[in-house]
Design an enzyme around this catalytic site. Structure first.
Site, short mmCIF file in Angstrom:
data_model
loop_
_atom_site.label_atom_id
_atom_site.label_comp_id
_atom_site.label_asym_id
_atom_site.label_seq_id
_atom_site.Cartn_x
_atom_site.Cartn_y
_atom_site.Cartn_z
CB THR A 198 -30.51 1.71 -49.15
OG1 THR A 198 -29.61 0.60 -49.04
CG2 THR A 198 -31.35 1.76 -47.88
CG ASN A 220 -46.83 -0.89 -72.23
OD1 ASN A 220 -46.06 -1.77 -71.85
ND2 ASN A 220 -47.04 -0.60 -73.50
CG ASN A 279 -51.13 47.66 -63.04
OD1 ASN A 279 -51.52 47.11 -64.08
ND2 ASN A 279 -50.29 48.68 -63.06
CD GLN A 299 -51.18 39.56 -70.62
OE1 GLN A 299 -51.82 40.55 -70.30
NE2 GLN A 299 -50.95 39.25 -71.88
CB SER A 319 -47.74 -2.81 -77.12
OG SER A 319 -47.06 -2.85 -78.36
CE LYS A 330 -53.04 36.95 -66.22
NZ LYS A 330 -52.13 37.66 -65.28
CD GLU A 349 -44.14 4.09 -68.79
OE1 GLU A 349 -43.08 3.49 -69.00
OE2 GLU A 349 -45.11 4.02 -69.56
CE1 TYR A 371 -49.26 43.49 -64.41
CE2 TYR A 371 -48.78 45.14 -66.08
CZ TYR A 371 -49.26 43.89 -65.73
OH TYR A 371 -49.75 43.05 -66.70
CB SER A 397 -54.06 37.92 -70.90
OG SER A 397 -54.81 38.98 -70.36
#
Ligand code: ARG
Length: 455
Positions: A153, A283, A108, A320, A275, A323, A288, A315, A22
């Site tokens: 609405t 844009n 652990n 792992q 574009s 994370k 977005e 554990y 990890s």
């Protein structure tokens, strides 16, 4: 060197090793890992589990490892995880004394502690960003306190409100986010160290002292739970997903308000893109992306739930996987809040376009019904009458503002000359003095509540 090589006769297969490691993603926790180890070693020395002198040797070596990593003098590599890396480096620097650090501890309970420390730091940084955003939204609300705009609405024009009211709405969302994070922080801020691998340690340690050294408000009550609990990740990811949902919603409004059909927002050049084929385009890519990133963080939350849902005590290595979910969400939330805040600060809103839109679409029909209701007509009946007026306007290409008083009178004798004032957006807005409404004095109150809340 592996922390667990004693019982093995063959090396781990190198693909399995890469799969198992990890370090590529938990290296970012090095400062929290070292901080936890320093507190642990200090306590071990104070309790006489190891010699005071050894504890001091360990803590000062750990400090130098930390500053060497921070200064880029020590590359974090060649270990299973950050815990192994730090311990290996410690032993490389001070020899056998370094091997005493892991007394009364397991990875652990160590990793559970590190992750809580990491998230606590993350929450504090995100809270800062949220409060900056709320401060800006409150300032914008004040700036546009009497700028009319339509409220929608079903995405249909509903009633006139003000841009100030709109800003306050989002500020309230982000204020709830800030409070949710603070709630999450208080439940997260307990120390699992001392839980050992699963059933706690047999050494006479002082867990409360470690908690105190690390700024935890308390310690976990049960060691099996202490090492296997990742509720704090689920809670944090939920908070993060809600923040991103709020960002997504406001940015959705940016996207269509900036389109030519609405024209409410002028996209700042610094926060929009062109574009490659259409020369005229500007844009809302940033907006977005902010909307799209909410899917990513929700994915982190769902991923975390899926990892946890079948896990027995205590554990399991599956954990792992916590994370990357948590780090990704943590980072995404912060960059998103920061970029949106910067964009909002320089975005211009077109008062005239919004004002014109506020009156259209029969947005003052409710005012017309209220007018009759105030003269004693039951609201249902008034609603029916105004429905007919709207239909008449639609068929004759008129608006509630352009109808003459005589025309109004043909629908009810209760209409007087003041109906012309009643159907103006400004009048509609100024009548909303109730708490929560869009009238100016009431909005000033809402703004001051927001400012008070983040002091
Ligand atoms: N890298 C591990 C993790 O992130 C640390 C804990 C390892 N514990 C174990 N029993 N293998 O969860």
């Amino acid at each position: 060197m592996k922390l667990w090589s004693g019982r093995f006769q063959a090396d781990l297969d190198n693909l399995a090793e890469r799969f198992n490691d990890s370090l590529p993603f938990d290296a970012v926790m090095y400062a929290q890992d070292i901080r936890g180890s320093i507190a642990h070693a200090t306590m071990l020395g104070e309790c006489g589990v190891i010699a005071e002198r050894d504890a001091q040797t360990i803590t000062s070596a750990l400090e130098s490892v930390r500053s060497d990593i921070a200064d880029g003098k020590l590359a974090v590599a060649d270990a299973e995880d950050i815990h192994s890396f730090v311990e290996n480096e410690l032993v490389r620097r001070i020899g056998d004394v370094g091997k005493k650090l892991h007394t009364a501890r397991s990875r652990n309970d160590q990793v559970a502690t590190d992750l809580r420390l990491y998230l606590r730091d993350g929450i504090d940084k995100t809270t800062e960003l949220l409060s900056t955003l709320i401060t800006l939204l409150a300032a914008k609300a004040e700036q546009y306190i009497d700028a009319p705009m339509p409220a929608y609405t079903h995405m249909q024009k509903a009633q006139p409100t003000t841009l100030g009211h709109w800003f306050c709405a989002y500020a309230n969302m982000f204020l709830r986010d800030l409070r949710r994070l603070s709630d999450c922080r208080s439940r997260l801020n307990v120390l699992p160290l001392g839980s050992g691998a699963a059933v706690a340690t047999a050494f006479p340690i002082d867990r409360r002292r470690v908690a105190e050294l690390l700024g935890f408000d308390g310690i976990t009550e049960n060691s099996l739970d202490g090492v296997s609990d990742r509720d704090f990740c689920l809670e944090y990811l939920s908070c993060a997903a809600i923040i991103m949902t709020h960002l997504s919603r406001v940015n959705e409004e940016f996207v269509y308000y900036s389109g030519e059909e609405f024209g409410f927002i002028k996209l700042p050049d610094e926060f929009s893109t062109g574009s490659s084929i259409m020369p005229q385009k500007k844009n809302p890519d940033v907006n977005e992306l902010l909307r799209g990133k909410s899917g990513r963080v929700l994915g982190d939350l769902v991923g975390m739930f899926t990892v946890m849902k079948g896990l027995p005590l205590a554990y399991n290595k599956d954990m792992q996987e916590d994370k990357e979910r948590v780090f990704d969400a943590d980072e995404t939330v912060r960059i998103s809040l920061a970029v949106f805040t910067r964009m909002l600060a320089v975005t211009e809103f077109d008062r005239d376009r919004m004002n014109a839109a506020a009156a259209g679409g029969f947005s003052c029909a409710t005012e017309c019904a209220d007018y009759l209701a105030n003269k004693g007509v039951p609201f249902r009946t008034a609603h029916e009458i105004v429905g007919k007026i709207v239909l008449y306007c639609v068929n004759n290409n008129k608006t509630l503002q352009s109808l003459t008083v005589d025309e109004y009178k043909t629908f009810s004798p209760l209409f007087d000359a003041d109906i012309k004032i009643a159907v103006m957006p400004e009048t509609a807005i100024s009548r909303r003095t109730v708490i929560g409404g869009c009238e100016k004095t009431e909005l000033l109150r809402q703004i001051s509540v927001l400012r008070e809340a983040i002091k």
